[in-house]
Design an enzyme around this catalytic site. Sequence first.
Site, PDB file in Angstrom:
ATOM      1  N   TYR A 262       0.815  -1.212   0.000  1.00  0.00           N
ATOM      2  CA  TYR A 262       0.000   0.000   0.000  1.00  0.00           C
ATOM      3  C   TYR A 262       0.852   1.267   0.000  1.00  0.00           C
ATOM      4  O   TYR A 262       0.351   2.357  -0.229  1.00  0.00           O
ATOM      5  CB  TYR A 262      -0.958   0.031   1.199  1.00  0.00           C
TER       6      TYR A 262
ATOM      7  N   LYS B 279       3.779 -15.272   2.051  1.00  0.00           N
ATOM      8  CA  LYS B 279       3.667 -16.028   0.799  1.00  0.00           C
ATOM      9  C   LYS B 279       5.102 -16.315   0.354  1.00  0.00           C
ATOM     10  O   LYS B 279       5.546 -15.944  -0.739  1.00  0.00           O
ATOM     11  CB  LYS B 279       2.865 -15.176  -0.221  1.00  0.00           C
TER      12      LYS B 279
ATOM     13  N   ASP C 134      -2.543 -18.242   1.421  1.00  0.00           N
ATOM     14  CA  ASP C 134      -3.647 -18.978   0.782  1.00  0.00           C
ATOM     15  C   ASP C 134      -4.156 -20.081   1.710  1.00  0.00           C
ATOM     16  O   ASP C 134      -5.371 -20.293   1.845  1.00  0.00           O
ATOM     17  CB  ASP C 134      -3.246 -19.515  -0.598  1.00  0.00           C
TER      18      ASP C 134
ATOM     19  N   ASP D 133      -5.148  -7.163   5.537  1.00  0.00           N
ATOM     20  CA  ASP D 133      -6.386  -6.482   5.144  1.00  0.00           C
ATOM     21  C   ASP D 133      -7.439  -7.509   4.733  1.00  0.00           C
ATOM     22  O   ASP D 133      -8.600  -7.472   5.165  1.00  0.00           O
ATOM     23  CB  ASP D 133      -6.061  -5.535   3.970  1.00  0.00           C
TER      24      ASP D 133
ATOM     25  N   ASP E  69     -10.940  -9.030   7.147  1.00  0.00           N
ATOM     26  CA  ASP E  69     -12.335  -9.007   6.704  1.00  0.00           C
ATOM     27  C   ASP E  69     -12.930 -10.408   6.740  1.00  0.00           C
ATOM     28  O   ASP E  69     -14.073 -10.608   7.141  1.00  0.00           O
ATOM     29  CB  ASP E  69     -12.452  -8.429   5.283  1.00  0.00           C
TER      30      ASP E  69
END
Length: 365
Positions: free
Chosen positions: A141, A189, A221, A245, A249
């Site tokens: 970001y 990852k 994942d 992020d 959620d």
Amino acid sequence: MEATIVVLAGDGIGPEVTGEAQKVMEVVAEKYGHQFHFSAQLMGGRAIDELGTSLPDETVEACRRADAVLLGAVGGPKWDNPNAADRPERGLLAIRKELRLFANVRPVKLHRQLIGASTLKEEVLQGVDLVVIRELTGGIYFGPRQEAGAEAAEAYDTMLYTRPEIERVVRLAAETAMGRRKKLASVDKANVLASSRLWRRVATDVLAEYPELETEHVLVDAMSMHLIRRPASFDVIVAGNLFGDILTDEASMLAGSMGMLPSASLGDVANSQGLPLGLYEPIHGSAPDIAGQSVANPLAAILSTAMLLRHSLGLEREAAAVEAAVDQVLEEGVRTPDIAHTGTEVVGTQVMGDLVTSKLRAMTA
Ligand code: NAD
């Protein structure tokens, strides 16, 4: 105790839910003999309308001087023009950076009275009590990017992390886990991304300082799958900005409704109490679809004040009292529309706030 709290009510339902949260804090002050000074400041869409910027300098200054910041939410369709010079969300990203809030802490605890409100099966949800810690001021970001105009056929973002950025957030996660069930999962990852291989190496180094912790490294994942298959097996999860992020959620759905979950953004700036200056906010957005109707659930904002009392003011007893008051109200079957089901009594935003404050007042200190 005397403390200054900046309130950034923001847009949409922001002012409705922070109004109830402030009311709860006023009762805490009265009941436990504290003096809280509230300072209302502008940020987001309303700040653009009134002062021409999503983050006015006065707001930044007031936040820097405060012991803690309570935020509602910012944004809405009125300010959604992608070509606008300023957007409400810019204010939010900038204040996190200004206050050096490098970690977002999101507890996900299922209130057992709301087990039916989740889309997941009851047996999967039993015992869910975890905290996701997301790195907040680095990663993709904030890395170098290119977006050469609206018609460009190519664009890129860069996931850039440095050792100190990873160290401080993993350390905060490790300390959090030490105060809980002593389990920590670090997400990356590393099988594909260079920045993730650095993340794993640094996390491994930091976690070596915490031999009491049971730790694991999980690929993002795989984590997205484990979170809905065996959520109760996790205690603290730490992840970079983008992965955090998405996972936060996903994790919020374990609790049934966005209207129930608080969050804290913490950094390394100390307040006048010698504790972290933090920004506390419900995880939901400004919900323009229900703004102004007095139906928004204020419990996430109210539970955010419990986190504020705990982390920035060191008032554990008061924080626990707010959480217990919320539980008692839910126990009595009272609900805002977003969490209502057959057999519950549906109330609006202010009545829900009033019920929490009256439970708090009635509690033996
Ligand atoms: P949202 O969280 O605002 O709303 C999603 C859905 O959940 C809506 O149906 C809404 O009515 C419902 N909801 C949210 N909070 C609720 C509450 N307290 N009580 C009852 N129902 C609630 O997400 P969105 O619709 O994607 O975004 C709306 C605006 O909020 C956008 O402008 C977005 O950019 C902004 N946003 C701001 C923040 C923030 O300020 N931190 C976070 C997310 C989204």
